[in-house]
Every structure is written in structure tokens, then in C-alpha cells.
Design a protein around this motif. Structure first.
Motif, PDB file in Angstrom:
ATOM      1  N   GLU A  38      20.906 -31.509  15.464  1.00  0.00           N
ATOM      2  CA  GLU A  38      20.699 -31.578  14.018  1.00  0.00           C
ATOM      3  C   GLU A  38      19.665 -30.554  13.566  1.00  0.00           C
ATOM      4  O   GLU A  38      19.858 -29.855  12.571  1.00  0.00           O
ATOM      5  N   ARG A  39      18.550 -30.462  14.303  1.00  0.00           N
ATOM      6  CA  ARG A  39      17.518 -29.476  13.965  1.00  0.00           C
ATOM      7  C   ARG A  39      18.054 -28.058  14.073  1.00  0.00           C
ATOM      8  O   ARG A  39      17.715 -27.190  13.272  1.00  0.00           O
ATOM      9  N   MET A  40      18.887 -27.812  15.078  1.00  0.00           N
ATOM     10  CA  MET A  40      19.442 -26.473  15.268  1.00  0.00           C
ATOM     11  C   MET A  40      20.368 -26.104  14.106  1.00  0.00           C
ATOM     12  O   MET A  40      20.331 -24.986  13.602  1.00  0.00           O
ATOM     13  N   VAL A  41      21.185 -27.043  13.668  1.00  0.00           N
ATOM     14  CA  VAL A  41      22.160 -26.767  12.611  1.00  0.00           C
ATOM     15  C   VAL A  41      21.517 -26.811  11.227  1.00  0.00           C
ATOM     16  O   VAL A  41      21.751 -25.928  10.402  1.00  0.00           O
ATOM     17  N   GLU A  42      20.707 -27.833  10.970  1.00  0.00           N
ATOM     18  CA  GLU A  42      20.194 -28.050   9.623  1.00  0.00           C
ATOM     19  C   GLU A  42      18.762 -27.588   9.410  1.00  0.00           C
ATOM     20  O   GLU A  42      18.315 -27.452   8.283  1.00  0.00           O
ATOM     21  N   GLY A  43      18.023 -27.375  10.485  1.00  0.00           N
ATOM     22  CA  GLY A  43      16.622 -27.004  10.346  1.00  0.00           C
ATOM     23  C   GLY A  43      15.757 -28.233  10.146  1.00  0.00           C
ATOM     24  O   GLY A  43      16.205 -29.359  10.321  1.00  0.00           O
ATOM     25  N   GLU A  44      14.507 -28.003   9.765  1.00  0.00           N
ATOM     26  CA  GLU A  44      13.562 -29.093   9.549  1.00  0.00           C
ATOM     27  C   GLU A  44      12.903 -28.920   8.190  1.00  0.00           C
ATOM     28  O   GLU A  44      12.774 -27.796   7.699  1.00  0.00           O
ATOM     29  N   PRO A  45      12.468 -30.030   7.589  1.00  0.00           N
ATOM     30  CA  PRO A  45      11.747 -29.920   6.317  1.00  0.00           C
ATOM     31  C   PRO A  45      10.471 -29.090   6.500  1.00  0.00           C
ATOM     32  O   PRO A  45       9.886 -29.065   7.577  1.00  0.00           O
ATOM     33  N   VAL A  46      10.066 -28.426   5.430  1.00  0.00           N
ATOM     34  CA  VAL A  46       8.897 -27.551   5.474  1.00  0.00           C
ATOM     35  C   VAL A  46       7.903 -28.006   4.401  1.00  0.00           C
ATOM     36  O   VAL A  46       8.291 -28.247   3.256  1.00  0.00           O
ATOM     37  N   VAL A  47       6.642 -28.087   4.762  1.00  0.00           N
ATOM     38  CA  VAL A  47       5.591 -28.476   3.817  1.00  0.00           C
ATOM     39  C   VAL A  47       5.247 -27.273   2.938  1.00  0.00           C
ATOM     40  O   VAL A  47       4.879 -26.208   3.440  1.00  0.00           O
ATOM     41  N   LEU A  48       5.371 -27.469   1.614  1.00  0.00           N
ATOM     42  CA  LEU A  48       5.052 -26.415   0.656  1.00  0.00           C
ATOM     43  C   LEU A  48       3.657 -26.591   0.058  1.00  0.00           C
ATOM     44  O   LEU A  48       3.014 -25.616  -0.314  1.00  0.00           O
ATOM     45  N   ALA A  49       3.239 -27.853  -0.043  1.00  0.00           N
ATOM     46  CA  ALA A  49       1.905 -28.157  -0.576  1.00  0.00           C
ATOM     47  C   ALA A  49       1.469 -29.506  -0.022  1.00  0.00           C
ATOM     48  O   ALA A  49       2.299 -30.379   0.243  1.00  0.00           O
ATOM     49  N   ARG A  50       0.150 -29.645   0.159  1.00  0.00           N
ATOM     50  CA  ARG A  50      -0.396 -30.910   0.663  1.00  0.00           C
ATOM     51  C   ARG A  50      -1.792 -31.096   0.080  1.00  0.00           C
ATOM     52  O   ARG A  50      -2.586 -30.154   0.033  1.00  0.00           O
ATOM     53  N   ASP A  51      -2.052 -32.323  -0.352  1.00  0.00           N
ATOM     54  CA  ASP A  51      -3.382 -32.695  -0.864  1.00  0.00           C
ATOM     55  C   ASP A  51      -3.891 -31.724  -1.928  1.00  0.00           C
ATOM     56  O   ASP A  51      -5.044 -31.282  -1.891  1.00  0.00           O
ATOM     57  N   GLY A  52      -3.018 -31.361  -2.853  1.00  0.00           N
ATOM     58  CA  GLY A  52      -3.407 -30.498  -3.963  1.00  0.00           C
ATOM     59  C   GLY A  52      -3.506 -29.025  -3.639  1.00  0.00           C
ATOM     60  O   GLY A  52      -3.867 -28.222  -4.482  1.00  0.00           O
ATOM     61  N   LYS A  53      -3.156 -28.638  -2.406  1.00  0.00           N
ATOM     62  CA  LYS A  53      -3.237 -27.223  -2.009  1.00  0.00           C
ATOM     63  C   LYS A  53      -1.836 -26.670  -1.789  1.00  0.00           C
ATOM     64  O   LYS A  53      -1.067 -27.185  -0.983  1.00  0.00           O
ATOM     65  N   LEU A  54      -1.521 -25.617  -2.527  1.00  0.00           N
ATOM     66  CA  LEU A  54      -0.236 -24.932  -2.417  1.00  0.00           C
ATOM     67  C   LEU A  54      -0.310 -23.899  -1.300  1.00  0.00           C
ATOM     68  O   LEU A  54      -1.339 -23.251  -1.110  1.00  0.00           O
ATOM     69  N   PHE A  55       0.788 -23.723  -0.572  1.00  0.00           N
ATOM     70  CA  PHE A  55       0.867 -22.728   0.498  1.00  0.00           C
ATOM     71  C   PHE A  55       1.789 -21.589   0.060  1.00  0.00           C
ATOM     72  O   PHE A  55       2.990 -21.591   0.328  1.00  0.00           O
ATOM     73  N   PRO A  56       1.228 -20.574  -0.639  1.00  0.00           N
ATOM     74  CA  PRO A  56       2.049 -19.490  -1.196  1.00  0.00           C
ATOM     75  C   PRO A  56       2.836 -18.711  -0.143  1.00  0.00           C
ATOM     76  O   PRO A  56       3.960 -18.277  -0.395  1.00  0.00           O
ATOM     77  N   GLN A  57       2.262 -18.530   1.050  1.00  0.00           N
ATOM     78  CA  GLN A  57       2.962 -17.782   2.094  1.00  0.00           C
ATOM     79  C   GLN A  57       4.224 -18.542   2.538  1.00  0.00           C
ATOM     80  O   GLN A  57       5.236 -17.926   2.884  1.00  0.00           O
ATOM     81  N   VAL A  58       4.161 -19.862   2.512  1.00  0.00           N
ATOM     82  CA  VAL A  58       5.329 -20.670   2.876  1.00  0.00           C
ATOM     83  C   VAL A  58       6.390 -20.566   1.781  1.00  0.00           C
ATOM     84  O   VAL A  58       7.581 -20.440   2.069  1.00  0.00           O
ATOM     85  N   LEU A  59       5.958 -20.597   0.526  1.00  0.00           N
ATOM     86  CA  LEU A  59       6.904 -20.424  -0.590  1.00  0.00           C
ATOM     87  C   LEU A  59       7.660 -19.105  -0.450  1.00  0.00           C
ATOM     88  O   LEU A  59       8.885 -19.060  -0.587  1.00  0.00           O
ATOM     89  N   ARG A  60       6.930 -18.027  -0.164  1.00  0.00           N
ATOM     90  CA  ARG A  60       7.566 -16.709  -0.013  1.00  0.00           C
ATOM     91  C   ARG A  60       8.539 -16.704   1.165  1.00  0.00           C
ATOM     92  O   ARG A  60       9.660 -16.222   1.055  1.00  0.00           O
ATOM     93  N   ARG A  61       8.092 -17.224   2.306  1.00  0.00           N
ATOM     94  CA  ARG A  61       8.938 -17.239   3.506  1.00  0.00           C
ATOM     95  C   ARG A  61      10.224 -18.029   3.286  1.00  0.00           C
ATOM     96  O   ARG A  61      11.293 -17.644   3.749  1.00  0.00           O
ATOM     97  N   GLU A  62      10.113 -19.127   2.524  1.00  0.00           N
ATOM     98  CA  GLU A  62      11.271 -19.989   2.295  1.00  0.00           C
ATOM     99  C   GLU A  62      12.058 -19.606   1.036  1.00  0.00           C
ATOM    100  O   GLU A  62      12.995 -20.298   0.653  1.00  0.00           O
ATOM    101  N   LEU A  63      11.656 -18.504   0.383  1.00  0.00           N
ATOM    102  CA  LEU A  63      12.338 -17.974  -0.799  1.00  0.00           C
ATOM    103  C   LEU A  63      12.331 -18.951  -1.977  1.00  0.00           C
ATOM    104  O   LEU A  63      13.302 -19.061  -2.730  1.00  0.00           O
ATOM    105  N   VAL A  64      11.225 -19.657  -2.134  1.00  0.00           N
ATOM    106  CA  VAL A  64      11.047 -20.576  -3.261  1.00  0.00           C
ATOM    107  C   VAL A  64      10.159 -19.876  -4.284  1.00  0.00           C
ATOM    108  O   VAL A  64       9.029 -19.503  -3.974  1.00  0.00           O
ATOM    109  N   SER A  65      10.688 -19.696  -5.487  1.00  0.00           N
ATOM    110  CA  SER A  65       9.894 -19.037  -6.529  1.00  0.00           C
ATOM    111  C   SER A  65       8.870 -20.018  -7.094  1.00  0.00           C
ATOM    112  O   SER A  65       9.032 -21.245  -6.998  1.00  0.00           O
ATOM    113  N   ASN A  66       7.837 -19.471  -7.709  1.00  0.00           N
ATOM    114  CA  ASN A  66       6.827 -20.314  -8.362  1.00  0.00           C
ATOM    115  C   ASN A  66       7.459 -21.150  -9.468  1.00  0.00           C
ATOM    116  O   ASN A  66       7.074 -22.297  -9.687  1.00  0.00           O
TER     117      ASN A  66
END
Length: 159
Positions: free
Chosen positions: A94-122
Motif C-alpha cells: 500500500e505504501r509503495m503504491v499510494e505513498g504515505e501522508p505528509v505533515v505540512l504544518a504542526r503546532d502552528g508552524k508551516l513547513f514551506p519546503q514540504v509544501l514546495r516538494r509536494e507541489l502544494v501552493s500557498n
């Protein structure tokens, strides 16, 4: 009338071609990223149509018989069933085919490098916040990019 059902190659060639193209397209979809799959736009529809057209000859090898079409359709459906079965039974597959969820923000802190890597716009991230009733990043307890491309946002707990 007989040419409608006459195969231009042995039946197993159609199964092999269908399997090879299925694996190739699944790999390309997987490499394209979660967000690209999760957000289906008109451009994605055009891409899907063009990919279907591009791989058509790779699957059928120029055969236009009804028998060949039936073999290829059954092969693709069986492959899809097998992949669904394996992903439901084996976490590693399942992980190989579908991947795994990715944390974009936690405890009020955004991870901009993760947004860019995952192609999620602001803008997409801000929309996910609004949809989940969160006004600012500082209010985020956890924001995850799910394997289906959707963003789940949980607000911080108010003690």
C-alpha cells in the motif's frame, strides 16, 4: 465478420502489453505526486485523455479485433482488482503504491519546503485552512497531505 474476432497476435501478447502499460502508467501517476492526483482540473482531464491515446497502440499493438479489446479490458480490470486486493492486505505494498501522508504544518508552524516538494501552493493550503474552519496557521494543530491528495487540517486544542 470473422475479422472482427480474429486476433493479430496470440492472446498472451495482449495480456503482456496491457500489464506493461498498466505498470508504466501507475508508476507515472505515482511519480507525479499526491497533490497532482488529488486535484483534478480541466488540464488533468486533457492529460488523461492524451495519455489514454498515447498508450493505446502500446496496448493493442495495432489489433482492432473485438476479441483483443475484450482480452485487454479484462486484463486491466483484473490488474486493478489485484492491486486493490494487495493494497488492502499488505501495508508495505500500500505504501509503495499510494505513498504515505505528509505533515505540512504542526503546532502552528508551516513547513514551506514540504509544501514546495509536494507541489502544494500557498493558496491551496489557505483554502484547506478555511474549509476546515481554521483562520491562521498559528491555529493549526496538524495539517496533513493525505495519500489521496486532500489536505486534512486539525485545529489546536483549546484547553
Amino acid at each position: 465478420m470473422n475479422e472482427l474476432f480474429q486476433l493479430s497476435a496470440p492472446w498472451w501478447v495482449f495480456v503482456l502489453r496491457s500489464t506493461a502499460i498498466y505498470v508504466l502508467v501507475m508508476a507515472l501517476v505515482r511519480v507525479s505526486g499526491k497533490r497532482a492526483v488529488g486535484q483534478f482540473t480541466p488540464f488533468d482531464l486533457v492529460l488523461l485523455i492524451l495519455i489514454g491515446n498515447a498508450v493505446q497502440n502500446g496496448i493493442n499493438g495495432g489489433d482492432n479485433s473485438l476479441t483483443g479489446a475484450a482480452i485487454m479490458a479484462v486484463t486491466l480490470i483484473v490488474l486493478n482488482y489485484v492491486v486493490a486486493l494487495l493494497t488492502s492486505r499488505y501495508r508495505r505494498f500500500e505504501r509503495m503504491v499510494e505513498g504515505e501522508p505528509v505533515v505540512l504544518a504542526r503546532d502552528g508552524k508551516l513547513f514551506p519546503q514540504v509544501l514546495r516538494r509536494e507541489l502544494v501552493s500557498n493558496e491551496d493550503f489557505a483554502e484547506a485552512l478555511r474549509v476546515n474552519g481554521v483562520e491562521q496557521v498559528e491555529e493549526v494543530g496538524l495539517a496533513m497531505l493525505e495519500t489521496n491528495g486532500h489536505i486534512t487540517v486539525l485545529a489546536k486544542r483549546k484547553d
